[in-house]
Scaffold this active site. Sequence first.
Site, PDB file in Angstrom:
ATOM      1  N   PRO A  89       0.787  -1.199   0.225  1.00  0.00           N
ATOM      2  CG  PRO A  89      -0.696  -1.592   1.869  1.00  0.00           C
ATOM      3  CD  PRO A  89       0.593  -2.049   1.250  1.00  0.00           C
ATOM      4  CD  GLU A 116       0.915  -5.061  10.794  1.00  0.00           C
ATOM      5  OE1 GLU A 116       1.240  -3.872  10.705  1.00  0.00           O
ATOM      6  OE2 GLU A 116       0.216  -5.497  10.823  1.00  0.00           O
ATOM      7  NE  ARG A 154      -7.931  -6.587 -20.653  1.00  0.00           N
ATOM      8  CZ  ARG A 154      -8.015  -5.461 -21.082  1.00  0.00           C
ATOM      9  NH1 ARG A 154      -7.212  -4.432 -21.156  1.00  0.00           N
ATOM     10  NH2 ARG A 154      -9.192  -5.156 -22.020  1.00  0.00           N
ATOM     11  CG  ASP A 169      -9.312  -1.642 -22.613  1.00  0.00           C
ATOM     12  OD1 ASP A 169     -10.479  -2.221 -22.859  1.00  0.00           O
ATOM     13  OD2 ASP A 169      -8.422  -2.675 -22.320  1.00  0.00           O
TER      14      ASP A 169
HETATM   15  N1  ADE Z   1      -0.520  -5.267  -0.194  1.00  0.00           N
HETATM   16  C1  ADE Z   1      -1.646  -4.816   0.626  1.00  0.00           C
HETATM   17  N2  ADE Z   1      -2.418  -3.941   0.270  1.00  0.00           N
HETATM   18  C2  ADE Z   1      -1.852  -3.718  -0.891  1.00  0.00           C
HETATM   19  C3  ADE Z   1      -2.302  -2.759  -1.864  1.00  0.00           C
HETATM   20  N3  ADE Z   1      -3.236  -1.750  -1.669  1.00  0.00           N
HETATM   21  N4  ADE Z   1      -1.631  -2.663  -3.025  1.00  0.00           N
HETATM   22  C4  ADE Z   1      -0.668  -3.630  -3.159  1.00  0.00           C
HETATM   23  N5  ADE Z   1      -0.296  -4.365  -2.467  1.00  0.00           N
HETATM   24  C5  ADE Z   1      -0.918  -4.504  -1.494  1.00  0.00           C
END
Ligand code: ADE
Length: 245
Positions: A89, A116, A154, A169
């Site tokens: 994230p 984590e 793709r 797309d």
């Molecule tokens: N691992 C956990 N959450 C994630 C996300 N939002 N994007 C990529 N990998 C992740």
Amino acid sequence: MRVDVVSLFPDFVAGCAGFGVVGRAVERGLLSVNGWNPRDYAEGNYRRVDDRPFGGGPGMVMMIDPLRAAIRAARAADPAPARLVYLSPQGRPLDQPTVRELASRERLFLLCGRYEGVDERLVRAEVDEELSIGDYVLSGGELAAAVVIDAVARLQEGALNDAESAAQDSFDADGLLDCPHYTKPASHELGDVPDVLLSGNHAEIDRWRRQQALLRTWQRRPELLEKATLDDADRRFLAGLQAGV
Ligand code: ADE
């Protein structure tokens, strides 16, 4: 394209690549997905891959050595250079230009975290780029890896049956959302197909589709218009929307 995935659940990622367009790309030999499980490279009876974070706090952190050994094994399996992409994230948000760039690579090398996260020293030493699939937290990078593989697969030459459809797309051609689509029956209790689509006038149909794409983008994702490729007619149409015409 060769895809290598370092993950505690490599079968999950490979399984996701077994269906639809991605599955067909694999069958056609356009893509191969190879999993590397750090647990296979962990030592001791318990084959431990994670431990508690220094400094305290909840959760577990993935340890350096099993991950590094899995990464090295994956690198050694093919001489082609591969930039390691860590899915987390904290990464740069994935978008279609990034997907296109990843799709043009000879190899795709993905690292999935769990718990984590991954010991920061491993990230600094081995990871070339970090990508996120959105501002929410998954319990691991595997679903994100599956998303990246799908988006990239793709775009491989020959993966889609209709060569046109990738170009049309959302985002791909010009950074706009896609227009609405309709199929048979033309008349239904849920409504009728817009007349223009039945008119056979292809210039009018193209114009209508373009305006629908502009309208949807303006309504739903107006920030995309700043980077979209627009011509004078598009700008006039948008100015009309803004003026409430
Ligand atoms: N691992 C956990 N959450 C994630 C996300 N939002 N994007 C990529 N990998 C992740």
